[in-house]
Design a protein around this motif. Structure first.
Motif, PDB file in Angstrom:
ATOM      1  N   GLN A 134       0.822  -1.208   0.000  1.00 42.16           N
ATOM      2  CA  GLN A 134       0.000   0.000   0.000  1.00 42.16           C
ATOM      3  C   GLN A 134       0.861   1.266   0.000  1.00 42.16           C
ATOM      4  O   GLN A 134       0.676   2.185   0.806  1.00 42.16           O
ATOM      5  N   VAL A 135       1.829   1.308  -0.913  1.00 42.33           N
ATOM      6  CA  VAL A 135       2.692   2.467  -1.058  1.00 42.33           C
ATOM      7  C   VAL A 135       2.748   2.845  -2.534  1.00 42.33           C
ATOM      8  O   VAL A 135       2.190   2.156  -3.393  1.00 42.33           O
ATOM      9  N   SER A 136       3.436   3.946  -2.847  1.00 43.47           N
ATOM     10  CA  SER A 136       3.491   4.438  -4.219  1.00 43.47           C
ATOM     11  C   SER A 136       4.479   3.627  -5.059  1.00 43.47           C
ATOM     12  O   SER A 136       5.434   3.058  -4.532  1.00 43.47           O
ATOM     13  N   PRO A 137       4.261   3.596  -6.380  1.00 45.21           N
ATOM     14  CA  PRO A 137       5.230   2.933  -7.263  1.00 45.21           C
ATOM     15  C   PRO A 137       6.632   3.527  -7.135  1.00 45.21           C
ATOM     16  O   PRO A 137       7.628   2.800  -7.250  1.00 45.21           O
ATOM     17  N   ALA A 138       6.722   4.835  -6.895  1.00 42.19           N
ATOM     18  CA  ALA A 138       8.038   5.473  -6.748  1.00 42.19           C
ATOM     19  C   ALA A 138       8.786   4.915  -5.537  1.00 42.19           C
ATOM     20  O   ALA A 138      10.005   4.728  -5.588  1.00 42.19           O
ATOM     21  N   SER A 139       8.061   4.658  -4.449  1.00 42.79           N
ATOM     22  CA  SER A 139       8.692   4.091  -3.250  1.00 42.79           C
ATOM     23  C   SER A 139       9.243   2.704  -3.525  1.00 42.79           C
ATOM     24  O   SER A 139      10.339   2.354  -3.084  1.00 42.79           O
ATOM     25  N   ILE A 140       8.474   1.912  -4.258  1.00 42.05           N
ATOM     26  CA  ILE A 140       8.926   0.557  -4.602  1.00 42.05           C
ATOM     27  C   ILE A 140      10.141   0.619  -5.518  1.00 42.05           C
ATOM     28  O   ILE A 140      11.118  -0.121  -5.345  1.00 42.05           O
ATOM     29  N   SER A 141      10.091   1.513  -6.509  1.00 43.25           N
ATOM     30  CA  SER A 141      11.197   1.639  -7.451  1.00 43.25           C
ATOM     31  C   SER A 141      12.501   1.988  -6.735  1.00 43.25           C
ATOM     32  O   SER A 141      13.555   1.407  -7.015  1.00 43.25           O
ATOM     33  N   LYS A 142      12.428   2.903  -5.796  1.00 41.02           N
ATOM     34  CA  LYS A 142      13.632   3.297  -5.045  1.00 41.02           C
ATOM     35  C   LYS A 142      14.149   2.137  -4.194  1.00 41.02           C
ATOM     36  O   LYS A 142      15.354   1.872  -4.140  1.00 41.02           O
ATOM     37  N   ALA A 143      13.230   1.427  -3.544  1.00 40.28           N
ATOM     38  CA  ALA A 143      13.620   0.326  -2.658  1.00 40.28           C
ATOM     39  C   ALA A 143      14.269  -0.817  -3.440  1.00 40.28           C
ATOM     40  O   ALA A 143      15.314  -1.339  -3.044  1.00 40.28           O
ATOM     41  N   VAL A 144      13.663  -1.211  -4.568  1.00 44.60           N
ATOM     42  CA  VAL A 144      14.234  -2.326  -5.324  1.00 44.60           C
ATOM     43  C   VAL A 144      15.576  -1.918  -5.944  1.00 44.60           C
ATOM     44  O   VAL A 144      16.480  -2.757  -6.103  1.00 44.60           O
ATOM     45  N   GLY A 145      15.713  -0.628  -6.279  1.00 46.18           N
ATOM     46  CA  GLY A 145      16.995  -0.162  -6.793  1.00 46.18           C
ATOM     47  C   GLY A 145      18.107  -0.322  -5.766  1.00 46.18           C
ATOM     48  O   GLY A 145      19.227  -0.749  -6.097  1.00 46.18           O
ATOM     49  N   GLU A 146      17.798   0.003  -4.505  1.00 43.92           N
ATOM     50  CA  GLU A 146      18.790  -0.150  -3.439  1.00 43.92           C
ATOM     51  C   GLU A 146      19.126  -1.618  -3.209  1.00 43.92           C
ATOM     52  O   GLU A 146      20.294  -1.977  -3.002  1.00 43.92           O
ATOM     53  N   GLN A 150      22.801  -3.646  -3.839  1.00 39.67           N
ATOM     54  CA  GLN A 150      23.472  -4.457  -2.830  1.00 39.67           C
ATOM     55  C   GLN A 150      23.444  -5.950  -3.188  1.00 39.67           C
ATOM     56  O   GLN A 150      23.926  -6.774  -2.411  1.00 39.67           O
ATOM     57  N   GLU A 151      22.849  -6.271  -4.336  1.00 38.71           N
ATOM     58  CA  GLU A 151      22.771  -7.645  -4.845  1.00 38.71           C
ATOM     59  C   GLU A 151      22.008  -8.567  -3.901  1.00 38.71           C
ATOM     60  O   GLU A 151      22.280  -9.773  -3.829  1.00 38.71           O
ATOM     61  N   LEU A 152      21.030  -8.003  -3.202  1.00 39.39           N
ATOM     62  CA  LEU A 152      20.194  -8.814  -2.311  1.00 39.39           C
ATOM     63  C   LEU A 152      18.983  -9.374  -3.041  1.00 39.39           C
ATOM     64  O   LEU A 152      18.327 -10.292  -2.542  1.00 39.39           O
ATOM     65  N   ASP A 169      16.456 -15.381  -3.649  1.00 36.53           N
ATOM     66  CA  ASP A 169      16.773 -16.806  -3.723  1.00 36.53           C
ATOM     67  C   ASP A 169      17.816 -17.167  -2.676  1.00 36.53           C
ATOM     68  O   ASP A 169      18.261 -16.322  -1.895  1.00 36.53           O
ATOM     69  N   ALA A 170      18.216 -18.429  -2.666  1.00 38.50           N
ATOM     70  CA  ALA A 170      19.128 -18.920  -1.626  1.00 38.50           C
ATOM     71  C   ALA A 170      20.488 -18.243  -1.678  1.00 38.50           C
ATOM     72  O   ALA A 170      21.203 -18.192  -0.677  1.00 38.50           O
ATOM     73  N   ASP A 171      20.858 -17.740  -2.862  1.00 39.39           N
ATOM     74  CA  ASP A 171      22.177 -17.121  -3.015  1.00 39.39           C
ATOM     75  C   ASP A 171      22.158 -15.617  -2.760  1.00 39.39           C
ATOM     76  O   ASP A 171      23.185 -14.948  -2.936  1.00 39.39           O
ATOM     77  N   ALA A 172      21.005 -15.066  -2.374  1.00 43.06           N
ATOM     78  CA  ALA A 172      20.899 -13.614  -2.224  1.00 43.06           C
ATOM     79  C   ALA A 172      21.902 -13.075  -1.215  1.00 43.06           C
ATOM     80  O   ALA A 172      22.626 -12.112  -1.486  1.00 43.06           O
ATOM     81  N   TRP A 177      26.894 -10.542   0.514  1.00 47.79           N
ATOM     82  CA  TRP A 177      28.110 -10.681   1.325  1.00 47.79           C
ATOM     83  C   TRP A 177      29.356 -10.469   0.467  1.00 47.79           C
ATOM     84  O   TRP A 177      30.301  -9.782   0.872  1.00 47.79           O
ATOM     85  N   MET A 178      29.355 -11.069  -0.735  1.00 48.14           N
ATOM     86  CA  MET A 178      30.497 -10.919  -1.624  1.00 48.14           C
ATOM     87  C   MET A 178      30.637  -9.479  -2.108  1.00 48.14           C
ATOM     88  O   MET A 178      31.754  -8.975  -2.305  1.00 48.14           O
ATOM     89  N   ALA A 179      29.503  -8.789  -2.283  1.00 44.46           N
ATOM     90  CA  ALA A 179      29.566  -7.373  -2.659  1.00 44.46           C
ATOM     91  C   ALA A 179      30.232  -6.568  -1.550  1.00 44.46           C
ATOM     92  O   ALA A 179      31.038  -5.666  -1.811  1.00 44.46           O
ATOM     93  N   SER A 180      29.908  -6.897  -0.302  1.00 45.02           N
ATOM     94  CA  SER A 180      30.551  -6.215   0.829  1.00 45.02           C
ATOM     95  C   SER A 180      32.045  -6.520   0.876  1.00 45.02           C
ATOM     96  O   SER A 180      32.861  -5.646   1.196  1.00 45.02           O
ATOM     97  N   ALA A 181      32.404  -7.770   0.564  1.00 48.40           N
ATOM     98  CA  ALA A 181      33.821  -8.151   0.549  1.00 48.40           C
ATOM     99  C   ALA A 181      34.577  -7.356  -0.515  1.00 48.40           C
ATOM    100  O   ALA A 181      35.708  -6.917  -0.295  1.00 48.40           O
ATOM    101  N   ARG A 182      33.926  -7.158  -1.670  1.00 48.41           N
ATOM    102  CA  ARG A 182      34.577  -6.371  -2.721  1.00 48.41           C
ATOM    103  C   ARG A 182      34.759  -4.920  -2.289  1.00 48.41           C
ATOM    104  O   ARG A 182      35.777  -4.290  -2.598  1.00 48.41           O
ATOM    105  N   GLN A 183      33.788  -4.384  -1.569  1.00 55.41           N
ATOM    106  CA  GLN A 183      33.918  -3.021  -1.061  1.00 55.41           C
ATOM    107  C   GLN A 183      35.078  -2.915  -0.077  1.00 55.41           C
ATOM    108  O   GLN A 183      35.819  -1.923  -0.071  1.00 55.41           O
ATOM    109  N   ASN A 184      35.253  -3.943   0.757  1.00 55.77           N
ATOM    110  CA  ASN A 184      36.380  -3.946   1.689  1.00 55.77           C
ATOM    111  C   ASN A 184      37.712  -3.974   0.940  1.00 55.77           C
ATOM    112  O   ASN A 184      38.680  -3.308   1.336  1.00 55.77           O
TER     113      ASN A 184
END
Length: 241
Positions: A134-146, A150-152, A169-172, A177-184
């Motif tokens: 029950q939120v706006s499409p813009a809110s969903i678009s921003k959330a899924v982009g984030e 983060q590859e979640l 999925d199971a690998d999310a 985690w691997m994205a965070s490792a690359r940032q480190n």
């Protein structure tokens, strides 16, 4: 179990329970109310860390005067084919969202991630997320982009409906985690370069070197732990498959 709206005294008891460190389940038991009533009350009035009885009471009275009740998302399992308790599932969603938000995710992003996790298909379109939350499409678009950043979650194209579906999925968490490792690893490289600019033998340069060694060590440990988990996970699937 008593029905009706929460009273001012009920809200004071909720605030006292939160201050004592009680769980939503314990507070609900103390008031003999459904857990979902407590989770919704706290979520819409500042969350566990910001809930105040007086403010919650005034906000509720204000909503009643305007006669525009805030939209409440329908429990996702109201007609659950698996026989699950809708109240318990809704309480789980609220608690999962709060936990994800506590890790640093914006609340809407946490709500979208929770929605995907508790959906049996693990897959929803943007339109389905809008309807469910029950939120706006813009809110969903921003959330899924984030979440994609983060590859979640990942995006899949539904050729029949010409819409994107967002999938968990199971690998999310492995990908995240691997994205965070690359940032480190990037931080380690940057701080090593910074140490050269500042001078490795200077106090500031030494500090930058120490930071670089820390991020390099943590990044390598994260990658090793993730790979070990993946191997163990694959072995379990093979054994139980």
């Amino acid at each position: 179990m008593p029905g009706g709206r929460l009273t001012h005294q009920d809200r004071q008891s909720i605030a006292e329970g939160l201050a004592e460190g009680l769980t939503y389940t314990e507070i609900a038991g103390r008031l003999d109310r459904p857990i979902s009533t407590i989770t919704r009350e706290v979520a819409r009035n500042g969350g566990p860390g910001g809930y105040r009885a007086e403010q919650a009471q005034r906000a509720t009275q204000g909503r009643a005067r305007r006669r525009k009740p805030a939209p409440t998302p329908a429990p996702p399992t109201a007609t659950d084919a698996h026989g699950r308790d809708p109240e318990a599932v809704h309480a789980l969603e609220e608690q999962f969202t709060a936990m994800m938000a506590a890790t640093g995710l914006p609340r809407m992003t946490a709500r979208v991630l929770t929605c995907l996790y508790v959906t049996d298909s693990g897959s929803l379109t943007a339109a389905e997320l809008v309807q469910r939350l029950q939120v706006s499409p813009a809110s969903i678009s921003k959330a899924v982009g984030e979440l994609e950043q983060q590859e979640l979650i990942r995006r899949e194209r539904d050729p029949r409906r010409r819409r994107d579906r967002y999938v968990i999925d199971a690998d999310a968490w492995f990908r995240g985690w691997m994205a965070s490792a690359r940032q480190n690893a990037m931080l380690a490289d940057f701080t090593r370069q910074g140490a050269e600019v500042l001078g490795p033998s200077t106090p500031a340069g030494t500090r930058m070197q120490d930071i670089g060694h820390f991020f390099e060590h943590v990044g390598q440990a994260m990658i090793q732990a993730a790979e070990e988990w993946r191997q163990a996970h694959a072995a379990r699937r093979t054994t139980h498959g």
